[in-house]
Design a protein around this motif. Structure first.
Motif, PDB file in Angstrom:
ATOM      1  N   ASN A  95       0.835  -1.203   0.000  1.00 46.44           N
ATOM      2  CA  ASN A  95       0.000   0.000   0.000  1.00 46.44           C
ATOM      3  C   ASN A  95       0.871   1.254   0.000  1.00 46.44           C
ATOM      4  O   ASN A  95       1.962   1.261   0.582  1.00 46.44           O
ATOM      5  CB  ASN A  95      -0.899   0.044   1.237  1.00 46.44           C
ATOM      6  CG  ASN A  95      -1.627  -1.256   1.484  1.00 46.44           C
ATOM      7  OD1 ASN A  95      -2.240  -1.815   0.582  1.00 46.44           O
ATOM      8  ND2 ASN A  95      -1.566  -1.757   2.718  1.00 46.44           N
ATOM      9  N   LYS A 145      -4.377  -3.022  -7.991  1.00 46.09           N
ATOM     10  CA  LYS A 145      -4.587  -2.336  -6.717  1.00 46.09           C
ATOM     11  C   LYS A 145      -5.790  -1.398  -6.804  1.00 46.09           C
ATOM     12  O   LYS A 145      -6.189  -0.981  -7.891  1.00 46.09           O
ATOM     13  CB  LYS A 145      -3.342  -1.538  -6.320  1.00 46.09           C
ATOM     14  CG  LYS A 145      -2.106  -2.398  -6.056  1.00 46.09           C
ATOM     15  CD  LYS A 145      -0.933  -1.532  -5.636  1.00 46.09           C
ATOM     16  CE  LYS A 145       0.339  -2.359  -5.464  1.00 46.09           C
ATOM     17  NZ  LYS A 145       0.255  -3.276  -4.313  1.00 46.09           N
ATOM     18  N   GLY A 201      -8.663  -1.343   1.840  1.00 41.41           N
ATOM     19  CA  GLY A 201      -7.897  -2.420   2.454  1.00 41.41           C
ATOM     20  C   GLY A 201      -8.434  -3.806   2.183  1.00 41.41           C
ATOM     21  O   GLY A 201      -7.744  -4.805   2.444  1.00 41.41           O
ATOM     22  N   GLY A 245      -3.636  -4.655  -2.452  1.00 43.72           N
ATOM     23  CA  GLY A 245      -3.211  -3.386  -1.894  1.00 43.72           C
ATOM     24  C   GLY A 245      -3.877  -2.187  -2.549  1.00 43.72           C
ATOM     25  O   GLY A 245      -4.802  -2.320  -3.352  1.00 43.72           O
ATOM     26  N   PHE A 246      -3.371  -0.981  -2.199  1.00 41.74           N
ATOM     27  CA  PHE A 246      -4.028   0.240  -2.678  1.00 41.74           C
ATOM     28  C   PHE A 246      -3.074   1.418  -2.708  1.00 41.74           C
ATOM     29  O   PHE A 246      -1.997   1.405  -2.108  1.00 41.74           O
ATOM     30  CB  PHE A 246      -5.230   0.568  -1.801  1.00 41.74           C
ATOM     31  CG  PHE A 246      -4.901   0.867  -0.343  1.00 41.74           C
ATOM     32  CD1 PHE A 246      -4.469   2.132   0.057  1.00 41.74           C
ATOM     33  CD2 PHE A 246      -5.031  -0.116   0.636  1.00 41.74           C
ATOM     34  CE1 PHE A 246      -4.168   2.410   1.386  1.00 41.74           C
ATOM     35  CE2 PHE A 246      -4.737   0.149   1.972  1.00 41.74           C
ATOM     36  CZ  PHE A 246      -4.307   1.413   2.344  1.00 41.74           C
ATOM     37  N   TYR A 247      -3.524   2.455  -3.428  1.00 40.87           N
ATOM     38  CA  TYR A 247      -2.900   3.779  -3.411  1.00 40.87           C
ATOM     39  C   TYR A 247      -3.966   4.773  -2.981  1.00 40.87           C
ATOM     40  O   TYR A 247      -5.065   4.804  -3.539  1.00 40.87           O
ATOM     41  CB  TYR A 247      -2.372   4.158  -4.800  1.00 40.87           C
ATOM     42  CG  TYR A 247      -1.993   5.627  -4.936  1.00 40.87           C
ATOM     43  CD1 TYR A 247      -1.137   6.244  -4.029  1.00 40.87           C
ATOM     44  CD2 TYR A 247      -2.501   6.403  -5.983  1.00 40.87           C
ATOM     45  CE1 TYR A 247      -0.787   7.584  -4.160  1.00 40.87           C
ATOM     46  CE2 TYR A 247      -2.154   7.739  -6.137  1.00 40.87           C
ATOM     47  CZ  TYR A 247      -1.297   8.324  -5.217  1.00 40.87           C
ATOM     48  OH  TYR A 247      -0.963   9.657  -5.337  1.00 40.87           O
ATOM     49  N   THR A 265      -2.713   0.866   9.593  1.00 37.08           N
ATOM     50  CA  THR A 265      -1.904   0.152   8.611  1.00 37.08           C
ATOM     51  C   THR A 265      -0.662  -0.431   9.275  1.00 37.08           C
ATOM     52  O   THR A 265      -0.338  -0.120  10.421  1.00 37.08           O
ATOM     53  CB  THR A 265      -1.488   1.074   7.447  1.00 37.08           C
ATOM     54  OG1 THR A 265      -0.796   2.219   7.982  1.00 37.08           O
ATOM     55  CG2 THR A 265      -2.705   1.536   6.669  1.00 37.08           C
ATOM     56  N   THR A 320       3.201  -0.900   4.263  1.00 40.51           N
ATOM     57  CA  THR A 320       2.550   0.346   3.854  1.00 40.51           C
ATOM     58  C   THR A 320       3.520   1.518   3.915  1.00 40.51           C
ATOM     59  O   THR A 320       4.060   1.838   4.976  1.00 40.51           O
ATOM     60  CB  THR A 320       1.332   0.652   4.741  1.00 40.51           C
ATOM     61  OG1 THR A 320       0.404  -0.437   4.672  1.00 40.51           O
ATOM     62  CG2 THR A 320       0.645   1.930   4.285  1.00 40.51           C
TER      63      THR A 320
END
Length: 496
Positions: free
Chosen positions: A52, A158, A305, A310-312, A350, A355
């Motif tokens: 992340n 993501k 989440g 994952g993520f931005y 997180t 992260t």
């Protein structure tokens, strides 16, 4: 080489032993310094891959703004303020960031945010177009569109989010998803422009195509036609008659207009939330029906989440900038504290192992901190003199050579200028600086005195700070160009 290493270690050991024998060794300042040294010696860089990335941007929150936020937060907790540590200031990695644009010494939020989202510096007032694009010239859009970090993350599987206390179509959040020759084309482009759509339309398209999964902030009027009521009770602003809210809902996007609606959303469909017709409220004025930046942060991380890839997430405290433009330092500080609260929450929700959290600003403002103030002087008030004994300030106000007190925080230009326009159109200060009391200075609506008259105070080109933790955060070091932020983010999510 081994002998040299042994000598260095022996010297370091002897120095440490010698330090403990100094007469100041029992001072709290000294022991704190030793503890800080040991903490740094114990650090190990995190070289794992980032699942992340969270990019925090407090708009207009440069080093001076950060300083006044620190004192404000610490003094609200009953301390002196200057020794207070904001959540981001406890992060282990730090850099200074140069914020100029390709063609501007003093930067604008659009290309600065764009630099962080594309890896290249951009031109003043443009968003995510290459250096050959020209402001306000739609014909230069085609062929100059840049690939965005959000697009790369979406392609990698993501999820992506953008949350702000400004309008979602404003420069900094728009840099997550938009490409435009004019940052002000929020709901309309010129009649002869076929190379791009307006920024609001680009956001809805990004939500529909999966480039953006959650977007929270203000700005509903740019999604609703003129003459049509917005979900917030105002009137739409779009001249083309298109209702983007209804379009989004018909395409399966959850639309919400208050905190209760946000709390009721599910995690199975994209979310578009806008609490106000223009910018969200200042934290000092925010009604309970409107989510705070921390509320939006919690929801966004909870939502994003769920993606195992994952993520931005870009999180902007946009109204720090607006309060500074109004030379209303107190509202800027209060929004700065709300920003830090969101940073602390994101850190809590997180894992440092996977992260990367980056906390920075897009630019600074024309702020000055006056002196010489004693410790504990209210950062939102007048400057008290340094006391000869103890550590607290004296009860005497520091005066200028004109015999009048002044605030700790000042601005070089702005609406609070001491120069007043006269009947002949000239600006003078015939009575000098206005007198001011402590009560007046600490009022929530007080605007700081400044010299140069401007209807809106300006940005400055001064470097901003960057704080980071998580995978590859140690790559942030020294003084860097703003576009380097993108490159560290990209490396962190792809590192083997």
């Amino acid at each position: 080489m081994k002998l040299l290493t042994a000598s260095v270690l022996a010297l370091a050991s002897a120095t440490a032993a010698f330090a403990q024998d100094l007469p100041q060794a029992s001072s709290q300042w000294f022991t704190d310094g030793q503890a800080a040294l040991q903490e740094k010696l114990n650090r190990q860089p995190n070289t794992g891959r980032a699942k992340n990335v969270i990019l925090f941007i407090a708009d207009g929150n440069g080093v001076a703004s950060n300083y006044m936020n620190r004192l404000w937060a610490g003094q609200q907790e009953g301390g002196m303020g200057d020794d207070y540590v904001q959540p981001q200031e406890a992060f282990p990695n730090l850099a200074l960031v140069k914020t100029y644009n390709i063609n501007a010494q003093t930067p604008d939020s659009a290309p600065t945010a764009g630099a962080m989202n594309t890896g290249v510096k951009q031109r003043f007032n443009l968003i995510n177009l290459g250096e050959n694009a020209i402001h306000d010239d739609c014909s230069t859009v085609a062929g100059n569109e840049l690939t965005l970090f959000s697009e790369m993350m979406s392609d990698a599987g993501k999820s992506v989010g953008a949350i702000t206390t400004a309008r979602l179509t404003h420069a900094t959040p728009a840099a997550v998803y938009a490409k435009t020759a004019n940052r002000n084309w929020e709901d309309e482009v010129p009649a002869d422009c076929s190379a791009q759509t307006d920024i609001a339309s680009q956001l809805v398209n990004a939500l529909e195509t999966g480039v953006v999964d959650i977007a929270l902030g203000g700005g509903a009027r740019y999604f609703v036609p003129k003459g049509t009521a917005t979900p917030n009770g105002g009137e739409g602003h779009r001249p083309d008659g298109v209702n983007l809210v209804e379009m989004a809902q018909s395409n399966g996007i959850q639309y919400v207009s208050d905190k209760a609606g946000l709390d009721a959303t599910t995690n199975d469909k994209p979310i578009l939330g806008m609490w106000t017709d223009s910018h969200a409220s200042y934290e000092a004025d925010r009604p309970e029906t409107e989510p705070s930046l921390a509320d939006m942060t919690r929801k966004a991380i909870d939502y994003l989440g769920q993606n195992e890839n994952g993520f931005y997430l870009e999180i902007e405290a946009g109204r720090v900038d607006h309060a500074n433009h109004d030379t209303n330092a107190k509202r800027a500080m209060i929004d700065g504290k709300a920003f830090s609260d969101a940073v602390a929450l994101a850190d809590e929700l997180t894992d440092d192992a996977d992260t990367l959290i980056i906390v920075t600003a897009d630019h600074e403002h024309a702020i000055a901190m006056n002196g010489y103030c004693g410790r504990g002087t209210p950062i939102d008030g007048l400057c008290y003199d340094v006391a000869q004994t103890g550590i607290m300030h004296s009860d005497d106000l520091v005066l200028g050579d004109d015999g009048k007190p002044y605030t700790v925080v000042g601005y070089l230009n702005g609406v609070g200028s001491v120069m007043v326009e006269q009947a002949d159109g000239k600006f003078t200060a015939p009575e000098g600086r206005p007198e001011i009391t402590q009560e007046e200075a600490q009022d929530i609506d007080y605007v700081q005195q400044s010299l140069i008259p401007k209807s809106s105070e300006t940005h400055s080109g001064v470097d901003v700070a960057l704080y980071a933790k998580g995978p590859w955060a140690h790559l942030f070091d020294g003084t860097i160009e703003q576009n380097v932020i993108f490159h560290v983010m990209d490396y962190a999510v792809t590192a083997e």
